[in-house]
Design an enzyme around this catalytic site. Structure first.
Site, mmCIF file in Angstrom:
data_model
loop_
_atom_site.group_PDB
_atom_site.id
_atom_site.type_symbol
_atom_site.label_atom_id
_atom_site.label_comp_id
_atom_site.label_asym_id
_atom_site.label_seq_id
_atom_site.Cartn_x
_atom_site.Cartn_y
_atom_site.Cartn_z
ATOM 1 N N ASP A 43 41.960 36.497 41.410
ATOM 2 C CA ASP A 43 41.369 37.119 40.220
ATOM 3 C C ASP A 43 39.960 36.583 40.008
ATOM 4 O O ASP A 43 39.771 35.472 39.522
ATOM 5 C CB ASP A 43 42.244 36.833 38.994
ATOM 6 C CG ASP A 43 41.953 37.779 37.838
ATOM 7 O OD1 ASP A 43 40.792 38.235 37.730
ATOM 8 O OD2 ASP A 43 42.866 38.063 37.047
ATOM 9 N N CYS A 77 36.545 42.932 34.666
ATOM 10 C CA CYS A 77 37.682 42.840 35.592
ATOM 11 C C CYS A 77 37.829 44.037 36.519
ATOM 12 O O CYS A 77 38.013 43.857 37.734
ATOM 13 C CB CYS A 77 38.975 42.587 34.827
ATOM 14 S SG CYS A 77 39.468 43.928 33.710
ATOM 15 N N HIS A 97 43.537 44.876 32.049
ATOM 16 C CA HIS A 97 43.099 43.912 33.050
ATOM 17 C C HIS A 97 43.654 44.303 34.415
ATOM 18 O O HIS A 97 44.811 44.735 34.528
ATOM 19 C CB HIS A 97 43.560 42.496 32.688
ATOM 20 C CG HIS A 97 43.022 41.443 33.602
ATOM 21 N ND1 HIS A 97 41.665 41.197 33.735
ATOM 22 C CD2 HIS A 97 43.637 40.585 34.466
ATOM 23 C CE1 HIS A 97 41.477 40.239 34.626
ATOM 24 N NE2 HIS A 97 42.658 39.860 35.081
#
Length: 282
Positions: A125, A68, A106
């Site tokens: 995302d 991430c 994250h």
């Protein structure tokens, strides 16, 4: 970042125009299809860059994908250079073994300033594994992200939002704060996740790819592909097939790996599978 090279790496040889939803969607879909979420890179050499410029170079060279911090950080840089208004937020992922918590493990992106509606926020995302294919409005509601359905709602943990994932997905959900941060906010977590022996990214070699009609996941030597109506599972039993899958399915030919590196990676992946069988009593 060499924007032209990066766009070519994700299959977009031509991209032009002001920030619009169509363009943002095209970029997002291309990124998750072509750049894998992966922890393969940490099996041989723990640690790795957080700086988006350095990550982008490795992605272009097909040496790595990322997780991430690396993927969303690089995507944020790409979007910014293309004229999009991007903000970063601290988040945290809930799984079957990890309770919901916004611990900064994250990185989440939001985008505003699109030509169609400059004030509307979008959740972006590309670093959630089997998460989003395309952006969704940052407002309460459901969204179909084939083959999954996700739901966005206000978070019960923080002043922010909660993404509830599909029951068939690898995570239960993800919460994130509305507050805006910069990439430095994730440096400590990145150092731990990419190097610590007890980090899940060190303990299990994994890769995810969000294809247009399925989700492909590699865990140690177990390969699964989730479609709308079924899940196909395969065990990869030899190194030739393993590296073919990395190259052909996950776009990771690993050109910088020596024969010794490849042998080490295969032995570690197979050992993780054997450990899994032992824990299952098999």
């Amino acid at each position: 970042m060499d924007t032209t090279e990066f766009l070519e790496r994700i299959g977009l040889s031509e991209y032009d125009g002001p920030p619009r939803l169509e363009g943002l969607t095209q970029l997002h879909e291309a990124f998750v299809d072509q750049v894998p979420y992966e922890t393969v890179q940490y099996a041989v050499t723990p640690g790795g860059p957080l700086d988006p410029e350095e990550v982008a170079k490795r992605i272009i060279a097909r040496e790595t994908g990322g997780y991430c911090f690396q993927l969303n950080g690089t995507f944020a840089l790409l979007l910014t250079e293309l004229g999009y208004r991007v903000e970063m937020h601290r988040g945290g992922v809930e799984t079957a073994s990890h309770p919901a918590n916004v611990d900064g493990s994250h990185l989440v992106l939001t985008v505003t300033g699109l030509a169609e509606d400059p004030d509307r926020q979008w959740l972006v995302d590309v670093g959630l594994g089997d998460g989003l294919i395309r952006p969704i409005p940052l407002e309460t509601g459901e969204a179909h992200q084939f083959p999954f359905t996700v739901r966005l709602r206000p978070s019960e943990l923080v002043d922010g939002w909660r993404l509830d994932h599909d029951p068939r997905a690898n995570i239960t959900g993800m919460d994130f704060e509305s507050a805006v941060v910069d990439l430095d906010a994730f440096a400590e977590q990145h150092a731990w996740l990419s190097t610590a022996p007890d980090s899940p990214f060190i303990r299990v070699i994994s890769a995810f790819r969000r294809k247009p009609s399925s989700v492909v996941v590699l865990r140690s030597v177990g390969l699964s592909e989730t479609y709308a109506d079924r899940v196909d599972n395969t065990i990869i039993e030899n190194p030739d097939d393993y590296f073919a899958v990395l190259a052909d399915v996950f776009h990771l030919p690993l050109p910088h790996y020596t024969r010794s590196d490849r042998d080490q990676l295969w032995r570690r992946a197979w050992a993780q599978y054997q450990d899994f069988l032992a824990r299952q009593g098999g």
